[in-house]
Design an enzyme around this catalytic site. Structure first.
Site, mmCIF file in Angstrom:
data_model
loop_
_atom_site.group_PDB
_atom_site.id
_atom_site.type_symbol
_atom_site.label_atom_id
_atom_site.label_comp_id
_atom_site.label_asym_id
_atom_site.label_seq_id
_atom_site.Cartn_x
_atom_site.Cartn_y
_atom_site.Cartn_z
ATOM 1 N N GLN A 65 -4.964 -1.440 9.738
ATOM 2 C CA GLN A 65 -4.680 -2.559 9.108
ATOM 3 C C GLN A 65 -5.020 -3.816 10.031
ATOM 4 O O GLN A 65 -4.478 -3.619 11.028
ATOM 5 C CB GLN A 65 -3.014 -2.724 8.864
ATOM 6 N N LYS A 118 1.062 -1.064 -0.014
ATOM 7 C CA LYS A 118 0.081 -0.113 0.004
ATOM 8 C C LYS A 118 0.830 1.305 0.098
ATOM 9 O O LYS A 118 0.506 2.196 -0.689
ATOM 10 C CB LYS A 118 -1.098 0.055 1.309
ATOM 11 N N ASP A 172 -11.404 2.406 4.390
ATOM 12 C CA ASP A 172 -11.750 0.939 4.224
ATOM 13 C C ASP A 172 -13.427 0.935 4.312
ATOM 14 O O ASP A 172 -13.626 -0.094 4.163
ATOM 15 C CB ASP A 172 -11.193 0.444 5.309
#
Length: 291
Positions: free
Chosen positions: A98, A54, A121
């Site tokens: 994460q 990422k 997200d």
């Protein structure tokens, strides 16, 4: 029959190229590039690989990375405070926690600490609620990436029978809602579904998001079906999905590989979500990034 490959890797590269070109033009006008804060706790090797990918992708397109790795003993309160700081930081357009987190941390509470406008997200209650209601908002990266991949290959969804194997809030449930919004008839399957093979053989669109190697065999696939493999399983030979790729390739009409399919689209969608948040904060006219 040999299935056509749904090449997420190539599409993701095209999307990143479009983002890079657009940001090179608008970032000097805004006075800063987009910013993505990634919070990674512990030393999970899979998380390390994902975060590295990422951050590399952010650098490629012109997004500034914030945050970083924090020790496994970092407390819930410390992480919540850090998220609040990023919420207030004008340089940060997106915040990503994460997953998975260490077992002693409450990931749901931390995700809900993120302001919805920076929830790239798509897991905050507000954004999940907008998805449920069919309203515009930041959408979960993997489900949105799958839909973008299907759209790129012009795969018709309206009126089709879609079976989603897996019911997680990360992939299965939001993906089912997106398919439903595209007028597919959606059935969810899970560990307690009787006669899973009998159900999957009815699917025009079959999506597996379980994380179990070899779950979907050729005998479970309707001839000519579109098969999307969201599963990620680490083996001594490398990454594999949930689908018996070689066997199913002889039955399906379209099939995603692992790696090179959905995973690449997940990262691309994260970048798109960050840029979308950036554009909204600065009232920019956003182009249609299509790949």
């Amino acid at each position: 029959m040999t299935a056509q490959i749904l090449d997420g890797k190539t599409l993701a590269q095209r999307l990143k190229g479009q983002l890079q070109t657009w940001l090179a033009e608008v970032s000097p006008q805004v006075g800063r590039p987009p910013g993505l804060a990634v919070i990674w706790v512990g030393d999970n090797p899979a998380s390390a690989a994902y975060v590295g990918q990422k951050q590399k992708s952010c650098a490629q397109v012109g997004i500034t990375s914030f945050g970083g790795q924090f020790p496994a003993h970092t407390s819930q309160g410390e992480l919540a405070h850090l998220i609040q700081q990023f919420n207030q930081d004008e340089r940060v357009d997106g915040i990503l926690v994460q997953l998975p987190l260490p077992a002693d941390l409450d990931s749901t509470k931390l995700l809900h600490t993120i302001t919805p406008d920076k929830d790239v997200d798509g897991l905050h209650l507000v954004n999940l609620g907008k998805l449920l209601r069919g309203e515009p908002g930041l959408q979960s990266c993997t489900p949105a990436g799958v839909m973008r991949l299907l759209g790129h290959y012009q795969i018709p969804l309206a009126g089709k029978q879609a079976v989603v194997v897996g019911r997680s809030i990360l992939v299965g449930k939001p993906l089912g809602l997106l398919l439903l919004a595209s007028d597919a008839t959606v059935t969810f399957a899970h560990s307690r579904t009787p006669d899973l093979a009998g159900l999957t053989r009815q699917a025009d669109i079959l999506i597996s998001a379980v994380g179990r190697q070899g779950l979907i065999t050729p005998q479970m696939v309707k001839p000519g079906a579109v098969v999307v493999d969201v599963g990620i399983n680490r083996t001594p030979a490398g990454l594999v999905g949930d689908v018996d790729f070689v066997g199913v390739q002889a039955v399906a009409s379209y099939l995603t590989p692992v790696p090179g399919g959905v995973g690449a689209m997940t990262v691309a969608q994260l970048l798109l979500n960050t840029v979308q948040s950036y554009g909204q904060r600065h009232e920019l006219v956003m182009p249609q990034f299509s790949g």
